[in-house]
Design a protein around this motif. Structure first.
Motif, PDB file in Angstrom:
ATOM      1  N   UNK A 258      38.513  22.117  88.939  1.00 26.45           N
ATOM      2  CA  UNK A 258      38.820  23.520  88.604  1.00 26.45           C
ATOM      3  C   UNK A 258      37.620  24.259  88.017  1.00 26.45           C
ATOM      4  N   UNK A 259      37.443  25.504  88.458  1.00 31.56           N
ATOM      5  CA  UNK A 259      36.361  26.360  87.952  1.00 31.56           C
ATOM      6  C   UNK A 259      36.966  27.680  87.479  1.00 31.56           C
ATOM      7  N   UNK A 260      36.734  27.996  86.218  1.00 33.00           N
ATOM      8  CA  UNK A 260      37.130  29.290  85.675  1.00 33.00           C
ATOM      9  C   UNK A 260      35.876  30.133  85.490  1.00 33.00           C
ATOM     10  N   UNK A 261      35.799  31.230  86.208  1.00 29.92           N
ATOM     11  CA  UNK A 261      34.664  32.133  86.088  1.00 29.92           C
ATOM     12  C   UNK A 261      34.873  33.046  84.883  1.00 29.92           C
ATOM     13  N   UNK A 262      33.827  33.180  84.060  1.00 31.55           N
ATOM     14  CA  UNK A 262      33.851  34.103  82.924  1.00 31.55           C
ATOM     15  C   UNK A 262      32.702  35.086  83.129  1.00 31.55           C
TER      16      UNK A 262
ATOM     17  N   UNK B  14      33.532  25.990  83.138  1.00 34.02           N
ATOM     18  CA  UNK B  14      33.547  27.396  82.738  1.00 34.02           C
ATOM     19  C   UNK B  14      32.224  27.993  83.186  1.00 34.02           C
ATOM     20  N   UNK B  15      32.278  28.983  84.062  1.00 37.24           N
ATOM     21  CA  UNK B  15      31.083  29.417  84.780  1.00 37.24           C
ATOM     22  C   UNK B  15      30.797  30.905  84.620  1.00 37.24           C
ATOM     23  N   UNK B  16      29.628  31.217  84.069  1.00 33.04           N
ATOM     24  CA  UNK B  16      29.112  32.585  84.081  1.00 33.04           C
ATOM     25  C   UNK B  16      28.502  32.833  85.460  1.00 33.04           C
ATOM     26  N   UNK B  17      28.321  34.090  85.824  1.00 34.73           N
ATOM     27  CA  UNK B  17      27.766  34.411  87.145  1.00 34.73           C
ATOM     28  C   UNK B  17      26.279  34.744  87.089  1.00 34.73           C
TER      29      UNK B  17
ATOM     30  N   UNK C 233      39.688  33.646  86.868  1.00 33.89           N
ATOM     31  CA  UNK C 233      38.623  34.620  86.593  1.00 33.89           C
ATOM     32  C   UNK C 233      38.976  35.381  85.320  1.00 33.89           C
ATOM     33  N   UNK C 234      38.092  35.326  84.348  1.00 29.02           N
ATOM     34  CA  UNK C 234      38.294  36.031  83.086  1.00 29.02           C
ATOM     35  C   UNK C 234      37.113  36.974  82.861  1.00 29.02           C
ATOM     36  N   UNK C 235      37.409  38.208  82.498  1.00 30.23           N
ATOM     37  CA  UNK C 235      36.335  39.177  82.276  1.00 30.23           C
ATOM     38  C   UNK C 235      35.953  39.228  80.803  1.00 30.23           C
ATOM     39  N   UNK C 236      34.664  39.468  80.572  1.00 30.89           N
ATOM     40  CA  UNK C 236      34.156  39.651  79.208  1.00 30.89           C
ATOM     41  C   UNK C 236      34.342  41.106  78.786  1.00 30.89           C
ATOM     42  N   UNK C 237      34.662  41.359  77.533  1.00 32.35           N
ATOM     43  CA  UNK C 237      34.958  40.384  76.471  1.00 32.35           C
ATOM     44  C   UNK C 237      36.335  39.769  76.674  1.00 32.35           C
ATOM     45  N   UNK C 238      36.555  38.566  76.157  1.00 30.90           N
ATOM     46  CA  UNK C 238      37.806  37.861  76.389  1.00 30.90           C
ATOM     47  C   UNK C 238      38.361  37.341  75.070  1.00 30.90           C
ATOM     48  N   UNK C 239      39.641  37.021  75.102  1.00 33.45           N
ATOM     49  CA  UNK C 239      40.306  36.439  73.943  1.00 33.45           C
ATOM     50  C   UNK C 239      40.203  34.916  74.043  1.00 33.45           C
ATOM     51  N   UNK C 240      39.695  34.273  73.005  1.00 34.85           N
ATOM     52  CA  UNK C 240      39.482  32.823  73.024  1.00 34.85           C
ATOM     53  C   UNK C 240      40.794  32.073  73.228  1.00 34.85           C
ATOM     54  N   UNK C 241      41.873  32.560  72.611  1.00 29.76           N
ATOM     55  CA  UNK C 241      43.164  31.884  72.758  1.00 29.76           C
ATOM     56  C   UNK C 241      43.639  31.929  74.215  1.00 29.76           C
TER      57      UNK C 241
ATOM     58  N   UNK D   4      19.862  29.400  89.080  1.00 30.54           N
ATOM     59  CA  UNK D   4      20.834  29.416  90.176  1.00 30.54           C
ATOM     60  C   UNK D   4      22.007  30.263  89.711  1.00 30.54           C
ATOM     61  N   UNK D   5      22.421  31.215  90.515  1.00 31.05           N
ATOM     62  CA  UNK D   5      23.514  32.096  90.111  1.00 31.05           C
ATOM     63  C   UNK D   5      24.832  31.331  90.092  1.00 31.05           C
ATOM     64  N   UNK D   6      25.808  31.903  89.403  1.00 32.68           N
ATOM     65  CA  UNK D   6      27.126  31.287  89.381  1.00 32.68           C
ATOM     66  C   UNK D   6      27.739  31.208  90.767  1.00 32.68           C
TER      67      UNK D   6
END
Length: 224
Positions: A74-78, A50-53, A98-106, A58-60
């Protein structure tokens, strides 16, 4: 249970993710900078990242580029970046979701399960060690691709597209077919991504001017 590396420098968000994953029985590793994340990734057998940018050290984007040279984990960008171009660029460069903040935990947990299932399916399909097609050989264990004994250096996406073609020679794939099979998400309204990857694969194959990837006008591509 799967081991997940969380790379996020925001303490509150990091704790939120970690608590949710702990609750669902995942093992977690925590990194608060890109540099620390890369070190943990190299030292541990990680099943998903799970990767922030926007990270210190070092940037995401840099982290993703570094690991995609040698792994398909697998890498999911948040990220707070929610523009379409940023999302598309990350997916082209090797992010699996790719998931944008804010996000649903479920939703995050559901997407993690999807990516882990997808990775497990690819692994179970790798009982056959090599695929041979004319002058091309692809080793499913080492991910080594050769043309006339010449090693090809492919990105993770290029490898996945070539594998899709080699497993289905003569089958015609639309751009949407290719995108949804390799990226494992709905196709964008643009042909640019697929066309770029096909062009790169063609250039790298470069077998005595033989074009194995044929364009089927109005439909897509096939391997012939």
């Amino acid at each position: 249970m799967a081991k997940i590396l969380i790379i996020e420098d925001d303490m509150a968000i990091h704790s939120l993710i970690k608590d949710a994953l702990d609750l669902h029985g995942f093992k977690t590793l925590s990194a608060y900078s890109g540099t620390e994340g890369k070190l943990l990734f190299e030292q541990n057998q990680v099943d998903l990242v799970l990767l922030d940018l926007m990270l210190p050290g070092m940037s995401g984007e840099q982290f993703l580029q570094e690991i995609r040279n040698h792994t398909t984990v697998p890498v999911i960008v948040i990220s707070a970046k929610n523009d379409q171009n940023s999302k598309l660029e990350l997916l082209v460069n090797g992010a699996d979701d790719y998931i944008t903040k804010p996000f649903d935990v479920k939703e995050l947990v559901a997407r993690i399960h999807i990516q882990l299932r997808h990775a497990a399916t690819k692994a179970s399909d790798s009982n056959m060690k090599e695929i041979h097609y004319k002058n091309i050989s692809l080793n499913l264990e080492t991910r080594e691709v050769k043309v006339n004994d010449r090693n090809l250096h492919l990105t993770g996406r290029e490898y996945a597209i070539l594998l899709l073609f080699l497993e289905n020679p003569q089958k015609v794939f639309s751009r949407a077919n290719i995108y949804e099979s390799v990226w494992n998400e709905p196709f964008f309204d643009s042909d640019k991504t697929i066309n770029m990857h096909i062009s790169n694969i063609r250039n790298k194959l470069n077998i005595e001017d033989t074009n194995y990837i044929k364009t089927v006008w109005g439909i897509g591509f096939k391997f012939d």
